[in-house]
Design an enzyme around this catalytic site. Structure first.
Site, mmCIF file in Angstrom:
data_model
loop_
_atom_site.group_PDB
_atom_site.id
_atom_site.type_symbol
_atom_site.label_atom_id
_atom_site.label_comp_id
_atom_site.label_asym_id
_atom_site.label_seq_id
_atom_site.Cartn_x
_atom_site.Cartn_y
_atom_site.Cartn_z
ATOM 1 C CE LYS A 215 36.340 -26.503 -15.407
ATOM 2 N NZ LYS A 215 36.372 -26.889 -14.312
ATOM 3 C CB CYS A 278 31.308 -23.465 -12.022
ATOM 4 S SG CYS A 278 33.524 -22.599 -12.228
HETATM 5 N N1 NAD Z 1 36.124 -20.896 -8.743
HETATM 6 C C1 NAD Z 1 36.249 -22.110 -8.658
HETATM 7 O O1 NAD Z 1 35.687 -23.093 -8.310
HETATM 8 C C2 NAD Z 1 36.724 -22.098 -10.426
HETATM 9 C C3 NAD Z 1 37.091 -23.683 -10.737
HETATM 10 C C4 NAD Z 1 37.319 -24.045 -11.848
HETATM 11 C C5 NAD Z 1 37.392 -23.055 -12.893
HETATM 12 N N2 NAD Z 1 37.105 -21.791 -12.371
HETATM 13 C C6 NAD Z 1 36.825 -20.339 -13.574
HETATM 14 O O2 NAD Z 1 38.073 -19.387 -13.700
HETATM 15 C C7 NAD Z 1 37.459 -18.587 -14.061
HETATM 16 C C8 NAD Z 1 37.730 -17.376 -12.222
HETATM 17 O O3 NAD Z 1 36.324 -17.850 -11.520
HETATM 18 P P1 NAD Z 1 36.793 -17.249 -10.005
HETATM 19 O O4 NAD Z 1 36.167 -18.783 -9.190
HETATM 20 O O5 NAD Z 1 38.347 -17.065 -9.266
HETATM 21 O O6 NAD Z 1 36.672 -16.122 -10.729
HETATM 22 P P2 NAD Z 1 36.728 -14.762 -9.587
HETATM 23 O O7 NAD Z 1 34.948 -14.144 -10.000
HETATM 24 O O8 NAD Z 1 36.742 -15.185 -8.153
HETATM 25 O O9 NAD Z 1 37.809 -13.838 -10.038
HETATM 26 C C9 NAD Z 1 37.717 -13.307 -10.917
HETATM 27 C C10 NAD Z 1 39.067 -12.163 -10.460
HETATM 28 O O10 NAD Z 1 39.128 -11.685 -12.284
HETATM 29 C C11 NAD Z 1 38.400 -10.127 -11.687
HETATM 30 N N3 NAD Z 1 39.003 -9.515 -13.215
HETATM 31 C C12 NAD Z 1 37.660 -8.952 -13.661
HETATM 32 N N4 NAD Z 1 37.807 -8.629 -14.911
HETATM 33 C C13 NAD Z 1 39.845 -8.618 -15.275
HETATM 34 C C14 NAD Z 1 40.237 -7.595 -15.252
HETATM 35 N N5 NAD Z 1 39.569 -7.347 -16.450
HETATM 36 N N6 NAD Z 1 41.588 -7.867 -15.456
HETATM 37 C C15 NAD Z 1 42.090 -8.338 -14.428
HETATM 38 N N7 NAD Z 1 40.869 -8.644 -13.741
HETATM 39 C C16 NAD Z 1 39.727 -9.117 -13.774
HETATM 40 C C17 NAD Z 1 37.840 -10.005 -11.075
HETATM 41 O O11 NAD Z 1 37.818 -8.454 -9.855
HETATM 42 C C18 NAD Z 1 38.176 -10.958 -9.692
HETATM 43 O O12 NAD Z 1 39.181 -10.891 -8.851
HETATM 44 C C19 NAD Z 1 36.390 -18.951 -14.224
HETATM 45 O O13 NAD Z 1 35.867 -18.731 -15.212
HETATM 46 C C20 NAD Z 1 35.632 -19.746 -13.712
HETATM 47 O O14 NAD Z 1 34.755 -20.665 -14.701
HETATM 48 C C21 NAD Z 1 36.496 -21.112 -11.830
#
Ligand code: NAD
Length: 442
Positions: A215, A278
């Protein structure tokens, strides 16, 4: 699959990743509980609001379907993890600005809540992107400590990273192949069976460390490729060539007798910079654990090249000013696009921010337009009025529709276009009286 409605999936973190995943599992018939620490987000999600404001094909319809079925609800009561048969963790995993090391505050807090509350026999899956060795060094120890249980014996554990992009969330989850890294082979098998309910791509079983490297590695690959394209753009500018034409010819390198569908060379797009949650941080995650042993050079260099591009946009703007004879202190600038990606509302790590800082530092008067971002959502035509220059940072479709004549009517004389996404045509812009400079095409 007919038993889905008896199983509960808990989704920890309801952002760009967690929310669509929750909707898809609910649509597949599971009872889904979404967990988030943002009370307001939880409230709005329970009212059926789509939290993702960019163009996201199919998501509104899916939300409507799920709310009719009534098998999704969101909560901030972490004790409800005890109800889940599967728990998917999708919280953010940034790196610290000062040293580029993963901070993991959200991940550690999430693991602590999950570990304290999870039931025996549960399967815990990390979808967040994490540095290699995080499953071993962070995830497993916290879950075991908080639960008093043992991974692989009392609960199952896996890393099943996402391959999604805002603008294509559902499509990417459904149709991309996925790696499933199990702490034990049995964990991988269980997770593969679960994901078959929502993923039509191939689910490839492996171990945690391999999945973690895959990843972070594939996003690093993109970052390095984009840096190559950006460096090509800088070279083309110096040679007086057009990087977009060069790219087209490079990507057309094929043998006519070749039956392979893919091009032999695939140069990425250069541009005004790289953003999102990311790509700007996953390279740092990839090298984190072994940085002192390997001393990698290519990957950090690629990061620096991509971080430089918004500043290069400013350099192009300075060159354009020299050409039209106006002074920095006298000009009004309109920056087009604050989201990091076209037609999206995602503005995390947006390259527009460093550009704005540079404009501020130089005392330049500017405004920002972006129809997807509340703060910058204003009438574009009105904003063009009285401007001397536009600096285009994001390739929103709206900007592709801009008409030179309309722009000329609104803007001051000898207007400037600095094009970071190859949206305008250099020759046409110049014929219409603009001073045009594009990344890789000056
Ligand atoms: N955004 C993308 O396009 C993408 C693509 C692939 C992978 N990722 C990976 O996925 C993960 C999440 O990314 P995202 O874009 O969804 O992030 P995001 O910030 O949109 O969402 C994360 C959510 O988690 C919540 N959160 C934080 N701490 C928490 C806790 N202790 N308990 C419950 N909820 C909690 C936040 O409030 C937020 O709503 C990251 O590691 C990212 O690198 C993201």
């Amino acid at each position: 699959m007919s038993d889905n409605n008896k199983k509960t999936v808990g989704i920890c973190g309801l952002g760009y990743v967690g929310y669509p995943v929750a909707m898809l599992f609910a649509d597949a018939g599971f009872n889904v509980i979404g967990f988030d620490i943002l009370e307001d987000r939880v409230k709005r999600l329970n009212e059926g609001e789509n939290p993702i404001k960019g163009q996201e094909p199919g998501l509104d319809e899916l939300i409507e379907k799920v709310f009719e079925k009534g098998n999704f609800r969101a909560t901030f009561d972490m004790s409800e993890y005890s109800l889940a048969d599967y728990i998917i963790i999708a919280v953010q995993t940034p790196v610290a600005e000062e040293n580029r090391k993963p901070t993991y505050n959200n991940l550690k807090a999430a693991l602590t809540s999950v570990g304290k509350n999870m039931k025996k026999g549960v399967t815990v899956i990390v979808e967040s992107t994490i540095a290699p060795c995080t499953m071993k060094n962070v995830v497993k120890p916290i879950l075991e400590k908080e639960s008093g249980m043992v991974a692989g014996k009392d609960f199952y554990l896996a890393n099943c990273p996402e391959r999604l992009m805002p603008g294509h969330l559902l499509e990417n989850i459904r149709y991309y192949n996925r790696v499933v890294g199990g702490w034990t082979p049995e964990s991988a098998k269980i997770v593969k069976e679960l994901y078959k309910n929502v993923v039509q791509g191939e689910l490839q079983e492996t171990d945690c460390i391999t999945a973690e490297i895959v990843k972070a590695g594939e996003n690093t690959y993109r970052d390095v490729q984009i840096a190559f394209a950006n460096e090509m753009a800088l070279l083309c500018e110096a040679y007086g060539s057009n990087v977009w034409k060069v790219r087209e010819f490079i990507n057309n390198c094929k043998k006519v007798t070749d039956t392979r569908p893919e091009a032999l060379r695939q140069m990425h797009f250069p541009g005004a910079g790289v953003g999102g949650h990311c790509i700007p941080k996953d390279s740092w995650l990839l090298i984190h654990e072994v940085r002192d042993i390997v001393n990698p050079k290519l990957i950090p260099t690629a990061r620096y090249i991509n971080d430089f591009m918004p500043l290069h946009m400013f350099e192009l703007f300075e060159d354009a000013l020299k050409e039209n004879g106006k002074k920095m202190k006298d000009v009004n600038v309109l920056v087009l696009g604050y989201a990091y990606d076209a037609n999206s509302d995602d503005d995390r790590n947006t390259p527009t921010k460093p550009l704005m800082e540079k404009l501020k530092e130089n005392g330049i008067k500017f405004e920002v337009h972006d129809s997807y971002i509340k703060e910058y959502k204003e009438d574009l035509k009105k904003m063009l009025k009285g401007k001397d220059a536009i600096i285009l940072m994001t390739g929103h479709d709206e900007y592709k529709g801009l008409d030179y004549n309309d722009m000329l009517k609104q803007m001051n004389e000898k207007p400037i276009i600095i094009d970071g996404r190859n949206i305008f045509n250099k020759e046409e812009a110049r014929e219409n009286g603009f001073v045009y400079k594009g990344v890789g095409n000056v």
